[in-house]
Design a protein around this motif. Structure first.
Motif, PDB file in Angstrom:
ATOM      1  N   LEU A  63       0.812  -1.210   0.000  1.00 24.67           N
ATOM      2  CA  LEU A  63       0.000   0.000   0.000  1.00 24.67           C
ATOM      3  C   LEU A  63       0.848   1.265   0.000  1.00 24.67           C
ATOM      4  N   LEU A  64       2.146   1.118   0.329  1.00 27.46           N
ATOM      5  CA  LEU A  64       3.033   2.279   0.325  1.00 27.46           C
ATOM      6  C   LEU A  64       3.406   2.647  -1.093  1.00 27.46           C
ATOM      7  N   PRO A  65       3.551   3.910  -1.354  1.00 26.03           N
ATOM      8  CA  PRO A  65       4.047   4.298  -2.682  1.00 26.03           C
ATOM      9  C   PRO A  65       5.491   3.852  -2.876  1.00 26.03           C
ATOM     10  N   ALA A  66       5.937   3.816  -4.116  1.00 25.85           N
ATOM     11  CA  ALA A  66       7.289   3.332  -4.418  1.00 25.85           C
ATOM     12  C   ALA A  66       8.381   4.109  -3.687  1.00 25.85           C
ATOM     13  N   PRO A  67       8.338   5.462  -3.628  1.00 27.63           N
ATOM     14  CA  PRO A  67       9.382   6.167  -2.855  1.00 27.63           C
ATOM     15  C   PRO A  67       9.403   5.764  -1.384  1.00 27.63           C
ATOM     16  N   GLY A  68       8.225   5.527  -0.810  1.00 24.53           N
ATOM     17  CA  GLY A  68       8.177   5.120   0.594  1.00 24.53           C
ATOM     18  C   GLY A  68       8.828   3.774   0.825  1.00 24.53           C
ATOM     19  N   GLN A  69       8.669   2.857  -0.121  1.00 27.75           N
ATOM     20  CA  GLN A  69       9.323   1.555   0.004  1.00 27.75           C
ATOM     21  C   GLN A  69      10.842   1.699  -0.074  1.00 27.75           C
TER      22      GLN A  69
END
Length: 217
Positions: free
Chosen positions: A40-46
């Protein structure tokens, strides 16, 4: 199947193929579906999650060179030219190590032994032996090719220098030191009760001429 127009140029064919590829990527050609994201996290957050996860791990700090680095017993370090128990050299100048070296880092010139001037038990010995550590990749193929187990690798890894010429090691730098009971060649062979047992040791017996760290890789 329609016949191809011979007047169609290569540029026109390339444009037609590119347009068909764009349609397939857009979903009109039945291409593969886009991958489904499982987070559910956006790619930058991952990405930042990986960074923050590493920030809180314990850092391993080695106090080198104050605390010497302990290497594995079979570490591929500086080469050693070993001796027989009487001090004669094991190298017979066959040049197989130079042929096996993929980096062309070893240079060997053989010489002939005589009864008045003997350096090894065989007919020949390594008159000139050089290893260029600017080229050596420490792969260990040279010691695998050595038929007399003359060339082995030690655990010495401190080979850095500020002069390129000093990184070409000569035979005198590579020879194993003389242990008690050895005599510096040239000298005659000192045969024991069994010549073969004296100059050709079994692997499980070991050899007092070989350093403990000079394990065969």
């Amino acid at each position: 199947m329609p016949e191809q127009d011979p007047m169609t140029t290569g540029q026109e064919k390339g444009l037609a193929q590119a347009s068909r590829g764009a349609v397939e990527r857009a979903g009109g050609g039945g291409g593969a579906a886009a991958p489904v994201r499982r987070s559910l996290l956006p790619a930058p957050g991952q990405g930042f999650g990986v960074t923050f996860g590493q920030m809180f791990k314990k850092v391993t700090t080695e106090q080198y060179p104050e605390t010497p680095k302990v290497t594995k017993p079979r570490y591929h370090g500086r080469h050693v030219l070993n001796r027989h128990p009487d001090g004669l050299e094991k190298c017979v100048g066959c040049e197989l190590c130079a042929w096996a070296c993929p980096a062309d880092a070893i240079y060997v010139e053989g010489g002939d032994n005589t009864e008045d001037e003997r350096y090894s038990p065989g007919e020949r010995y390594g008159r000139v032996y050089q290893i260029n550590y600017l080229r050596c990749i420490f792969c260990g193929l040279c010691i695998e090719a050595c038929p007399t187990r003359s060339l082995t690798m030690s655990n010495d890894f401190e080979l850095a220098d500020d002069n390129r010429g000093d990184l070409i090691y000569t035979k005198e730098q590579l020879m194993a030191p003389l242990l008690p009971g050895m005599e510096a060649p040239p000298h005659a062979m000192r045969l024991g009760e069994d010549e073969k047992a004296y100059y050709v040791r079994e692997p499980e017996q070991g050899s007092p001429a070989e350093p403990v760290t000079a394990e065969r890789a």
